[in-house]
Design a protein around this motif. Structure first.
Motif, mmCIF file in Angstrom:
data_model
loop_
_atom_site.group_PDB
_atom_site.id
_atom_site.type_symbol
_atom_site.label_atom_id
_atom_site.label_comp_id
_atom_site.label_asym_id
_atom_site.label_seq_id
_atom_site.Cartn_x
_atom_site.Cartn_y
_atom_site.Cartn_z
ATOM 1 N N UNK A 22 0.834 -1.208 0.000
ATOM 2 C CA UNK A 22 0.000 0.000 0.000
ATOM 3 C C UNK A 22 0.864 1.252 0.000
ATOM 4 N N UNK A 23 1.951 1.215 0.795
ATOM 5 C CA UNK A 23 2.845 2.365 0.827
ATOM 6 C C UNK A 23 3.535 2.563 -0.509
ATOM 7 N N UNK A 24 3.874 1.449 -1.184
ATOM 8 C CA UNK A 24 4.542 1.544 -2.472
ATOM 9 C C UNK A 24 3.639 2.178 -3.512
ATOM 10 N N UNK A 25 2.340 1.934 -3.380
ATOM 11 C CA UNK A 25 1.397 2.478 -4.347
ATOM 12 C C UNK A 25 1.196 3.978 -4.162
ATOM 13 N N UNK A 26 1.482 4.482 -2.947
ATOM 14 C CA UNK A 26 1.307 5.901 -2.677
ATOM 15 C C UNK A 26 2.599 6.629 -3.053
ATOM 16 N N UNK A 27 2.733 6.984 -4.302
ATOM 17 C CA UNK A 27 3.916 7.693 -4.776
ATOM 18 C C UNK A 27 3.710 9.197 -4.635
ATOM 19 N N UNK A 28 4.810 9.918 -4.812
ATOM 20 C CA UNK A 28 4.734 11.377 -4.717
ATOM 21 C C UNK A 28 3.832 11.931 -5.812
ATOM 22 N N UNK A 29 4.016 11.428 -7.035
ATOM 23 C CA UNK A 29 3.195 11.928 -8.147
ATOM 24 C C UNK A 29 1.733 11.563 -7.960
ATOM 25 N N UNK A 30 1.512 10.392 -7.346
ATOM 26 C CA UNK A 30 0.131 10.002 -7.080
ATOM 27 C C UNK A 30 -0.541 10.928 -6.089
ATOM 28 N N UNK A 31 0.212 11.316 -5.049
ATOM 29 C CA UNK A 31 -0.327 12.252 -4.068
ATOM 30 C C UNK A 31 -0.585 13.619 -4.686
ATOM 31 N N UNK A 32 0.388 14.088 -5.480
ATOM 32 C CA UNK A 32 0.225 15.400 -6.104
ATOM 33 C C UNK A 32 -0.971 15.416 -7.050
ATOM 34 N N UNK A 33 -1.223 14.279 -7.677
ATOM 35 C CA UNK A 33 -2.360 14.213 -8.590
ATOM 36 C C UNK A 33 -3.701 14.321 -7.897
ATOM 37 N N UNK A 34 -3.711 14.086 -6.578
ATOM 38 C CA UNK A 34 -4.957 14.172 -5.820
ATOM 39 C C UNK A 34 -5.189 15.561 -5.232
ATOM 40 N N UNK A 35 -4.285 16.481 -5.510
ATOM 41 C CA UNK A 35 -4.366 17.791 -4.875
ATOM 42 C C UNK A 35 -5.487 18.680 -5.361
ATOM 43 N N UNK A 36 -6.007 18.405 -6.554
ATOM 44 C CA UNK A 36 -7.110 19.219 -7.060
ATOM 45 C C UNK A 36 -6.657 20.285 -8.042
ATOM 46 N N UNK A 37 -7.614 21.125 -8.426
ATOM 47 C CA UNK A 37 -7.381 22.127 -9.465
ATOM 48 C C UNK A 37 -6.357 23.170 -9.026
ATOM 49 N N UNK A 38 -6.336 23.535 -7.744
ATOM 50 C CA UNK A 38 -5.422 24.580 -7.283
ATOM 51 C C UNK A 38 -3.961 24.140 -7.265
ATOM 52 N N UNK A 39 -3.693 22.877 -7.629
ATOM 53 C CA UNK A 39 -2.309 22.453 -7.775
ATOM 54 C C UNK A 39 -1.683 23.065 -9.020
ATOM 55 N N UNK A 40 -2.493 23.366 -10.030
ATOM 56 C CA UNK A 40 -1.947 23.904 -11.283
ATOM 57 C C UNK A 40 -1.328 25.293 -11.105
ATOM 58 N N UNK A 41 -1.977 26.217 -10.381
ATOM 59 C CA UNK A 41 -1.277 27.484 -10.103
ATOM 60 C C UNK A 41 0.021 27.290 -9.329
ATOM 61 N N UNK A 42 0.047 26.298 -8.448
ATOM 62 C CA UNK A 42 1.276 26.023 -7.708
ATOM 63 C C UNK A 42 2.368 25.512 -8.633
ATOM 64 N N UNK A 43 1.998 24.662 -9.587
ATOM 65 C CA UNK A 43 2.981 24.195 -10.572
ATOM 66 C C UNK A 43 3.531 25.369 -11.374
ATOM 67 N N UNK A 44 2.641 26.268 -11.777
ATOM 68 C CA UNK A 44 3.080 27.445 -12.545
ATOM 69 C C UNK A 44 4.017 28.322 -11.724
ATOM 70 N N UNK A 45 3.718 28.487 -10.441
ATOM 71 C CA UNK A 45 4.587 29.284 -9.565
ATOM 72 C C UNK A 45 5.961 28.637 -9.424
ATOM 73 N N UNK A 46 5.990 27.312 -9.337
ATOM 74 C CA UNK A 46 7.263 26.609 -9.231
ATOM 75 C C UNK A 46 8.095 26.777 -10.498
ATOM 76 N N UNK A 47 7.451 26.620 -11.646
ATOM 77 C CA UNK A 47 8.154 26.787 -12.923
ATOM 78 C C UNK A 47 8.682 28.213 -13.056
ATOM 79 N N UNK A 48 7.851 29.193 -12.690
ATOM 80 C CA UNK A 48 8.272 30.587 -12.771
ATOM 81 C C UNK A 48 9.441 30.868 -11.837
ATOM 82 N N UNK A 49 9.394 30.300 -10.636
ATOM 83 C CA UNK A 49 10.482 30.511 -9.669
ATOM 84 C C UNK A 49 11.792 29.935 -10.194
ATOM 85 N N UNK A 50 11.740 28.740 -10.761
ATOM 86 C CA UNK A 50 12.954 28.117 -11.293
ATOM 87 C C UNK A 50 13.505 28.921 -12.466
#
Length: 229
Positions: A22-50
């Protein structure tokens, strides 16, 4: 008795393996995918910061490159009376220090305070060019956690609305919904921390370059006050 122990051992091993699966199935990308629509602005902020970090990093590193022999050649030319050669060297050297010195060389013959003020004006402009867009990283460091908290609050409202509508108050449902809604908060905090570190690192590099500019300006003024050969 031995049979009972064997059954308990087998059951324990199976439970551990199930938990590990069960722990193996819970990957980082899997968790991030459950974050919802407001994860997309966060992704954009990360890309802009980099992007802003590397853009400013390259610009500041280029500005901080100063030939260790530059001021020595300028001094030799000025003391020998060959101001034009010093101006040509400063004009063809692409660095903030060279542009400051070149401005001072244009004012040679005028009072020292006039030369200092003209060099200070160029220095402020060069400093502004180095600090340009650093405020974007500071802004991202501040708003990324807020976006994360907003996502968590919106998710919690949705969760409790669903619980109230369905009447399902099972602990597993509530806990599962809460940990999913906390993903945006964690992501926002991580992005804010990254942007904060980036901003402070670049600000430190700007301060170091500004010190080099100040040292070169002071050395140039001292050279002008030395007797010519």
């Amino acid at each position: 008795m031995s049979v009972l122990l064997q059954i308990v051992a087998d059951t324990t091993v199976q439970a551990v393996q199930t938990g590990q699966d069960a722990m193996a199935k819970v990957s980082v990308w899997g968790l991030l995918g459950k974050g919802g629509v407001l994860m997309y602005p966060l992704y954009l902020l990360l890309i802009l910061a980099i992007f802003m970090f590397f853009e400013r990093f390259l610009a500041i590193r280029k500005a901080s490159r100063i030939d260790s022999n530059f001021m020595h050649v300028i001094r030799e030319n000025i003391l020998s009376g060959n101001v034009q050669a010093a101006r040509n060297l400063a004009r063809t050297t692409d660095s903030p220090v060279a542009r400051i010195i070149e401005k001072g060389l244009r004012r040679v013959g005028k009072p020292i305070d006039v030369i200092e003020k003209s060099m200070e004006s160029v220095g402020r402009l060069e400093l502004y060019n180095m600090e340009k867009n650093l405020n974007i990283l500071s802004l991202i460091a501040g708003i990324a956690p807020m976006f994360g908290f907003l996502g968590t609050i919106v998710g919690m409202i949705q969760l409790f609305f669903e619980i109230n509508s369905t009447g399902n108050f099972e602990l597993s449902v509530i806990a599962g919904g809460i940990y999913v809604k906390m993903i945006t908060s964690g992501t926002g905090l991580v992005i804010g921390l990254i942007a904060y570190i980036m901003h402070n690192y670049l600000a430190t590099q700007v301060d170091k370059t500004a010190n080099k500019m100040e040292i070169a300006s002071t050395e140039f003024i001292d050279i002008l006050q030395e007797p010519t050969r």
